[in-house]
Design a protein around this motif. Structure first.
Motif, short mmCIF file in Angstrom:
data_model
loop_
_atom_site.label_atom_id
_atom_site.label_comp_id
_atom_site.label_asym_id
_atom_site.label_seq_id
_atom_site.Cartn_x
_atom_site.Cartn_y
_atom_site.Cartn_z
N LEU A 74 0.81 -1.22 0.00
CA LEU A 74 0.00 0.00 0.00
C LEU A 74 0.85 1.27 0.00
O LEU A 74 0.35 2.35 -0.36
CB LEU A 74 -0.92 0.02 1.22
CG LEU A 74 -2.20 -0.82 1.12
CD1 LEU A 74 -2.82 -1.04 2.49
CD2 LEU A 74 -3.20 -0.15 0.18
N ILE A 75 2.10 1.16 0.42
CA ILE A 75 2.97 2.34 0.47
C ILE A 75 3.18 2.87 -0.95
O ILE A 75 3.52 2.13 -1.88
CB ILE A 75 4.33 2.01 1.12
CG1 ILE A 75 4.12 1.41 2.52
CG2 ILE A 75 5.20 3.25 1.18
CD1 ILE A 75 3.40 2.33 3.48
N GLY A 76 2.96 4.17 -1.11
CA GLY A 76 3.09 4.80 -2.41
C GLY A 76 1.81 4.85 -3.22
O GLY A 76 1.75 5.51 -4.27
N LYS A 77 0.77 4.15 -2.75
CA LYS A 77 -0.51 4.17 -3.47
C LYS A 77 -1.23 5.50 -3.25
O LYS A 77 -1.15 6.10 -2.18
CB LYS A 77 -1.42 3.03 -2.99
CG LYS A 77 -0.85 1.63 -3.22
CD LYS A 77 -0.81 1.28 -4.70
CE LYS A 77 -0.40 -0.18 -4.90
NZ LYS A 77 -0.34 -0.56 -6.32
N ASP A 78 -1.94 5.94 -4.28
CA ASP A 78 -2.68 7.20 -4.23
C ASP A 78 -4.04 6.97 -3.59
O ASP A 78 -4.81 6.13 -4.06
CB ASP A 78 -2.84 7.75 -5.65
CG ASP A 78 -3.28 9.21 -5.67
OD1 ASP A 78 -4.12 9.58 -4.83
OD2 ASP A 78 -2.80 9.96 -6.53
N VAL A 79 -4.32 7.71 -2.53
CA VAL A 79 -5.58 7.53 -1.80
C VAL A 79 -6.79 7.84 -2.67
O VAL A 79 -7.89 7.34 -2.42
CB VAL A 79 -5.57 8.42 -0.52
CG1 VAL A 79 -6.93 8.42 0.15
CG2 VAL A 79 -4.51 7.94 0.44
N ASP A 109 -11.48 6.91 5.46
CA ASP A 109 -11.23 8.12 6.23
C ASP A 109 -10.31 9.07 5.46
O ASP A 109 -10.60 10.27 5.30
CB ASP A 109 -10.59 7.74 7.57
CG ASP A 109 -10.41 8.92 8.52
OD1 ASP A 109 -11.07 9.96 8.32
OD2 ASP A 109 -9.64 8.78 9.49
N LEU A 110 -9.20 8.54 4.93
CA LEU A 110 -8.26 9.37 4.17
C LEU A 110 -8.89 9.94 2.91
O LEU A 110 -8.69 11.12 2.57
CB LEU A 110 -7.02 8.55 3.80
CG LEU A 110 -5.94 8.38 4.86
CD1 LEU A 110 -4.83 7.48 4.33
CD2 LEU A 110 -5.38 9.73 5.30
N PHE A 111 -9.66 9.12 2.20
CA PHE A 111 -10.27 9.57 0.95
C PHE A 111 -11.22 10.75 1.20
O PHE A 111 -11.18 11.76 0.48
CB PHE A 111 -11.03 8.41 0.30
CG PHE A 111 -11.73 8.78 -0.97
CD1 PHE A 111 -11.02 8.94 -2.15
CD2 PHE A 111 -13.10 8.99 -1.00
CE1 PHE A 111 -11.67 9.29 -3.34
CE2 PHE A 111 -13.75 9.33 -2.17
CZ PHE A 111 -13.03 9.48 -3.35
N ALA A 112 -12.07 10.62 2.22
CA ALA A 112 -13.01 11.71 2.52
C ALA A 112 -12.29 12.94 3.04
O ALA A 112 -12.71 14.07 2.77
CB ALA A 112 -14.06 11.22 3.52
N GLN A 113 -11.18 12.74 3.76
CA GLN A 113 -10.37 13.90 4.17
C GLN A 113 -9.84 14.63 2.94
O GLN A 113 -9.81 15.86 2.90
CB GLN A 113 -9.21 13.44 5.05
CG GLN A 113 -9.58 13.03 6.46
CD GLN A 113 -8.35 12.65 7.27
OE1 GLN A 113 -7.35 13.36 7.25
NE2 GLN A 113 -8.43 11.53 7.98
#
Length: 356
Positions: A74-79, A109-113
């Motif tokens: 998951l590291i480096g993936k675009d949210v 959570d990250l996507f909605a942020q």
């Protein structure tokens, strides 16, 4: 907005009061917590407390599954690719619903942020707020009434009473409780697989006076054929919990004759928001009402469940009291609770903040 780090830990959380259900007594709980950081400085939170009794894994299994080796992809993936990332999480952690849920929640959570919106606004808010039940474990009549009076004094209007050890004692306890609290308080019951089909029918016809709103998981989880055979008036009151884990289960249970009138969705059973929305849509198409339940969980995953519950048009019941008896929690915010009614904040994402 790329994922730069993922931190996973186990947190042991005491309860303010122990409680008993049909098969165990609980005094403390553990939660797996995920903090997912991005290169833009945002942090997404996820948490999980799956029940080994229900899904075959627990918090220790969840923490082990979320090792650095298993999450480094998951590291480096675009949210902003959240939907695809959730799909890949579901595939990689298909046998680990706790791990799947924790990552799924953090990604949402990250996507909605990133959008600058509460998650419910992205999902499509259908309800502004709903009342939740609060649970009374298996106790004697006096203790049941005492706890009920405490909760009513705190503003709760819906009580969920754990049953399932003795049909006769359950009926008597329910009758005494109704006499004490009056007609204005809603009572729900949860037998935790404690009845046979005959005992359930006896219980139903003996409790017209106490008038419970619903009966959660009265028969064993695998008694699907028996659920289908129940009289219609009983079946429409039944909320399936342990019987309903995955979207595949939901499809099976909606086949005619349907097994129940209510589905109890828990993020800890199905593996997060993505799968929960699938179950919700299956239920909607089958005209089945939704109840949203929980285990003993951090405010993180309770908030996540509330976001998706309020975004589902067929949500009718909340049972999201799982963080209320924690002696401490890991975050603040996420939701507001006034007189037993739950609503969300206007903060982006889940709206939770780390306790410093």
């Amino acid at each position: 907005m790329k994922i730069s780090a993922i931190h996973v830990r186990k947190e042991d959380l005491d309860l303010t009061r122990p409680y008993s259900i049909a098969y165990k007594t609980v005094t403390a709980v553990s939660n797996c917590v995920v903090e997912m950081e991005t290169d833009s400085g945002n942090v997404g939170f996820g948490s999980a407390n799956p029940s080994k009794y229900v899904v075959g894994v627990d918090v220790d299994d969840t923490v082990a599954a979320l090792s650095e080796e298993n999450t480094e992809w998951l590291i480096g993936k675009d949210v902003r690719e959240m939907q695809q990332l959730v799909y890949e999480v579901q595939k990689k952690f298909a046998k680990q619903p706790g791990a799947c849920a924790a990552l799924d929640i953090a990604l949402h959570d990250l996507f909605a942020q990133q959008l600058g919106l509460p998650l419910v606004k992205f999902l499509g808010q259908k309800h502004k707020s709903l009342p939740t039940s609060i649970t009374i474990g298996i106790k004697n009549i006096g203790e049941t009434i005492e706890e009920a009076e405490e909760y009513i004094g705190r503003g709760f209007k819906i009580l969920k009473v754990k049953l399932g050890q003795s049909k006769e004692e359950d009926i008597e306890r329910l009758k005494k409780l109704r006499e004490q609290v009056g007609k204005e308080i809603v009572i729900r019951v949860d037998a935790n697989q404690g009845y046979t089909m005959l005992q359930l029918e006896d219980f139903y016809y003996a409790t017209f006076g106490p008038n419970p709103e619903l009966i959660e998981q009265p028969l064993p989880a695998n008694a699907i054929a028996e659920y289908r055979k129940l009289p219609t008036e009983i079946k429409k009151m039944v909320a399936l919990d342990e019987t309903l884990v995955t979207p595949a289960n939901a499809y099976q249970l909606t086949n005619a004759p349907q097994a129940a009138g209510i589905f109890n969705i828990k993020l800890m059973k199905c593996g997060g928001i993505g799968h929960a929305r699938e179950i919700a849509n299956i239920a909607k198409n089958a005209k089945i009402n939704l109840m949203w339940g929980c285990n003993d969980e951090s405010r993180i995953s309770i908030a996540a469940a509330l976001h998706v519950a309020l975004a589902s048009s067929n949500t009718k019941y909340l049972d999201l009291d799982g963080s209320l008896d924690l002696a401490r929690d890991l975050v603040t915010g996420g939701f507001e609770l006034h007189d037993g009614v739950m609503s969300l904040t206007d903060q982006p994402g889940l709206g939770v903040r780390k306790v410093e």
